[in-house]
Design a protein around this motif. Sequence first.
Motif, mmCIF file in Angstrom:
data_model
loop_
_atom_site.group_PDB
_atom_site.id
_atom_site.type_symbol
_atom_site.label_atom_id
_atom_site.label_comp_id
_atom_site.label_asym_id
_atom_site.label_seq_id
_atom_site.Cartn_x
_atom_site.Cartn_y
_atom_site.Cartn_z
ATOM 1 N N TYR A 48 0.842 -1.195 0.000
ATOM 2 C CA TYR A 48 0.000 0.000 0.000
ATOM 3 C C TYR A 48 0.877 1.245 0.000
ATOM 4 C CZ TYR A 48 -3.845 3.122 1.285
ATOM 5 O OH TYR A 48 -4.778 4.128 1.291
ATOM 6 N N LEU A 49 0.547 2.187 -0.877
ATOM 7 C CA LEU A 49 1.300 3.443 -0.955
ATOM 8 C C LEU A 49 0.802 4.370 0.147
ATOM 9 C CD1 LEU A 49 1.202 3.869 -4.838
ATOM 10 C CD2 LEU A 49 3.068 2.947 -3.448
ATOM 11 N N GLU A 50 1.576 4.477 1.222
ATOM 12 C CA GLU A 50 1.125 5.180 2.420
ATOM 13 C C GLU A 50 1.368 6.677 2.387
ATOM 14 O OE1 GLU A 50 1.878 3.128 6.199
ATOM 15 O OE2 GLU A 50 2.805 1.523 5.034
ATOM 16 N N GLN A 51 2.069 7.169 1.367
ATOM 17 C CA GLN A 51 2.348 8.607 1.280
ATOM 18 C C GLN A 51 1.833 9.158 -0.053
ATOM 19 O OE1 GLN A 51 3.531 10.264 3.841
ATOM 20 N NE2 GLN A 51 3.876 8.418 5.063
ATOM 21 N N PRO A 52 0.529 9.078 -0.304
ATOM 22 C CA PRO A 52 0.006 9.602 -1.568
ATOM 23 C C PRO A 52 0.021 11.119 -1.583
ATOM 24 C CG PRO A 52 -1.810 8.992 -0.148
ATOM 25 C CD PRO A 52 -0.550 8.563 0.564
ATOM 26 N N LEU A 53 0.072 11.681 -2.777
ATOM 27 C CA LEU A 53 -0.102 13.119 -2.913
ATOM 28 C C LEU A 53 -1.532 13.456 -2.539
ATOM 29 C CD1 LEU A 53 1.021 15.884 -3.900
ATOM 30 C CD2 LEU A 53 0.120 15.291 -6.168
ATOM 31 N N LEU A 54 -1.708 14.438 -1.679
ATOM 32 C CA LEU A 54 -3.036 14.835 -1.220
ATOM 33 C C LEU A 54 -3.387 16.206 -1.773
ATOM 34 C CD1 LEU A 54 -2.769 13.816 2.554
ATOM 35 C CD2 LEU A 54 -3.568 12.422 0.635
ATOM 36 N N ILE A 55 -4.636 16.388 -2.089
ATOM 37 C CA ILE A 55 -5.166 17.697 -2.481
ATOM 38 C C ILE A 55 -6.332 17.983 -1.546
ATOM 39 C CG2 ILE A 55 -6.300 19.047 -4.282
ATOM 40 C CD1 ILE A 55 -4.784 17.488 -6.356
ATOM 41 N N GLY A 56 -6.220 19.065 -0.793
ATOM 42 C CA GLY A 56 -7.236 19.348 0.212
ATOM 43 C C GLY A 56 -7.274 18.307 1.303
ATOM 44 N N GLY A 57 -6.140 17.624 1.501
ATOM 45 C CA GLY A 57 -6.067 16.592 2.529
ATOM 46 C C GLY A 57 -6.652 15.262 2.111
ATOM 47 N N LYS A 58 -7.090 15.151 0.853
ATOM 48 C CA LYS A 58 -7.765 13.939 0.402
ATOM 49 C C LYS A 58 -6.943 13.200 -0.646
ATOM 50 C CE LYS A 58 -12.338 15.842 1.344
ATOM 51 N NZ LYS A 58 -13.651 16.244 0.775
ATOM 52 N N LYS A 59 -7.046 11.884 -0.603
ATOM 53 C CA LYS A 59 -6.362 11.016 -1.549
ATOM 54 C C LYS A 59 -7.126 10.991 -2.873
ATOM 55 C CE LYS A 59 -5.047 6.140 -2.132
ATOM 56 N NZ LYS A 59 -5.052 4.798 -1.519
ATOM 57 N N PHE A 60 -6.405 10.813 -3.957
ATOM 58 C CA PHE A 60 -7.037 10.700 -5.264
ATOM 59 C C PHE A 60 -6.209 9.782 -6.149
ATOM 60 C CE2 PHE A 60 -3.875 13.959 -5.866
ATOM 61 C CZ PHE A 60 -3.434 13.803 -7.176
ATOM 62 N N ASP A 61 -6.818 9.292 -7.218
ATOM 63 C CA ASP A 61 -6.072 8.585 -8.242
ATOM 64 C C ASP A 61 -6.485 9.109 -9.610
ATOM 65 O OD1 ASP A 61 -8.504 7.413 -8.851
ATOM 66 O OD2 ASP A 61 -7.810 5.356 -8.699
ATOM 67 N N LEU A 62 -5.760 8.690 -10.631
ATOM 68 C CA LEU A 62 -6.024 9.115 -12.003
ATOM 69 C C LEU A 62 -6.603 7.958 -12.798
ATOM 70 C CD1 LEU A 62 -2.664 10.976 -12.707
ATOM 71 C CD2 LEU A 62 -4.885 12.060 -12.718
ATOM 72 N N ARG A 63 -7.622 8.227 -13.588
ATOM 73 C CA ARG A 63 -8.118 7.271 -14.575
ATOM 74 C C ARG A 63 -7.794 7.860 -15.957
ATOM 75 N NH1 ARG A 63 -11.789 3.212 -15.628
ATOM 76 N NH2 ARG A 63 -10.754 2.246 -13.826
ATOM 77 N N LEU A 64 -6.938 7.163 -16.683
ATOM 78 C CA LEU A 64 -6.485 7.600 -18.003
ATOM 79 C C LEU A 64 -6.831 6.518 -19.025
ATOM 80 C CD1 LEU A 64 -2.971 8.838 -16.846
ATOM 81 C CD2 LEU A 64 -5.007 10.231 -17.187
ATOM 82 N N TYR A 65 -7.083 6.937 -20.246
ATOM 83 C CA TYR A 65 -7.530 6.002 -21.284
ATOM 84 C C TYR A 65 -6.489 5.868 -22.391
ATOM 85 C CZ TYR A 65 -12.044 6.439 -18.985
ATOM 86 O OH TYR A 65 -13.043 6.433 -18.055
ATOM 87 N N VAL A 66 -6.255 4.613 -22.789
ATOM 88 C CA VAL A 66 -5.292 4.304 -23.842
ATOM 89 C C VAL A 66 -5.958 3.363 -24.839
ATOM 90 C CG1 VAL A 66 -3.072 3.210 -24.381
ATOM 91 C CG2 VAL A 66 -3.314 4.619 -22.315
ATOM 92 N N LEU A 67 -5.906 3.716 -26.106
ATOM 93 C CA LEU A 67 -6.432 2.879 -27.171
ATOM 94 C C LEU A 67 -5.286 2.121 -27.820
ATOM 95 C CD1 LEU A 67 -8.446 1.923 -29.393
ATOM 96 C CD2 LEU A 67 -8.000 4.106 -30.560
ATOM 97 N N VAL A 68 -5.408 0.798 -27.912
ATOM 98 C CA VAL A 68 -4.432 -0.018 -28.630
ATOM 99 C C VAL A 68 -5.138 -0.589 -29.856
ATOM 100 C CG1 VAL A 68 -2.943 -2.055 -28.552
ATOM 101 C CG2 VAL A 68 -3.148 -0.585 -26.542
ATOM 102 N N SER A 69 -4.690 -0.173 -31.039
ATOM 103 C CA SER A 69 -5.298 -0.659 -32.276
ATOM 104 C C SER A 69 -4.545 -1.854 -32.845
ATOM 105 C CB SER A 69 -5.353 0.463 -33.322
ATOM 106 O OG SER A 69 -4.045 0.933 -33.623
ATOM 107 N N SER A 70 -3.328 -2.095 -32.346
ATOM 108 C CA SER A 70 -2.531 -3.234 -32.802
ATOM 109 C C SER A 70 -1.455 -3.528 -31.775
ATOM 110 C CB SER A 70 -1.886 -2.930 -34.161
ATOM 111 O OG SER A 70 -0.938 -3.917 -34.507
ATOM 112 N N TYR A 71 -1.182 -4.831 -31.565
ATOM 113 C CA TYR A 71 -0.088 -5.224 -30.679
ATOM 114 C C TYR A 71 1.172 -5.595 -31.457
ATOM 115 C CZ TYR A 71 -2.045 -5.118 -25.987
ATOM 116 O OH TYR A 71 -2.537 -4.702 -24.776
ATOM 117 N N ARG A 72 1.011 -6.077 -32.667
ATOM 118 C CA ARG A 72 2.176 -6.428 -33.483
ATOM 119 C C ARG A 72 1.941 -5.946 -34.914
ATOM 120 N NH1 ARG A 72 1.549 -10.721 -30.054
ATOM 121 N NH2 ARG A 72 0.377 -11.967 -31.533
#
Length: 310
Positions: free
Chosen positions: A88-112
């Motif tokens: 568990y990452l016990e030292q997260p970056l806080l904003i307003g004292g609250k923990k957050f994470d990022l949801r990012l999207y990646v499209l893969v149209s081909s693997y090879r």
Amino acid sequence: AERDATGKFIHLDFIPETFVLPGDYNLVVEHFKRLPSATWIVKPTSKACGIGIFLVSKLSQIKKFASKSIVPGGPYVTGKDAYVISRYLEQPLLIGGKKFDLRLYVLVSSYRPLRAYFYRLGFCRFCTVKYSHRTADADNLYAHLTNVSIQKRGEEYNKVHGGKWSLENLRLYMIGQHGRERWDKLMDDIYWQVIHSLKAVQVVMNNDRHCFEVYGYDIIVTDDLKPWLIEVNASPSLGYTTEADRIMKSRLIDDTLNIVAPGGRVRDVRRPRQPAPASLGLYDLLYDEAAVTASEQGRKPRPARPPVWK
């Protein structure tokens, strides 16, 4: 993978120590002995939306897996009986004292060859309760888990903004607090995490030229501004909780289809072509293996096109 003078991987130290229970129980025991004060997060592999997740700081809390542990090379337990346990990452970056994470999207149209696109309209998910890493607060999921499906059951949940920030809002905040150089470094690190993670599974993925996948990357940033890859979700949820959420995900779907089925027509896989820049929408071409020249092989790949929103 490149290592430094001490033998530590230089570019691959972006995933917390992770094991699968019950198969790796004996390895987990070794880590508990080496790091007796560490906290771990346990997740069932067969569930989603934060269901069944809990934090542990004592070996006795996962003792039930001991009888099911296996020897190396033996049958591996998967499915509903398996759990993932990560440091568990016990030292997260806080904003307003609250923990957050990022949801990012990646499209893969081909693997090879590998071809991946990065979407500019990700978002942050915030906890509704201020973060505390005290053992007494370990059971307060509203302070530790950012899953919207959990947070929306809390008393502090705001239905208007849904506990979310757009990636653009985070960019403005980070530049204001830490400077543009630190923000650019953070995003560059995330780009490399995406590329490394895709190349790590490239050889085992079925490469059907008629198929594509949009992945949801979950990233947590620690207080030293280092991003950590937590999960990669195949077929991430496109449900929405706010109007801004609905607009963003509707555009994500439109931009994805404009790349994989331009003009509403299925591509001729016998003549693969790079989509025209105008058809990318809010996607940026992150990595195109076919475009890497022989002279560049052996060096770190370079994102094919820097995001204009930087």
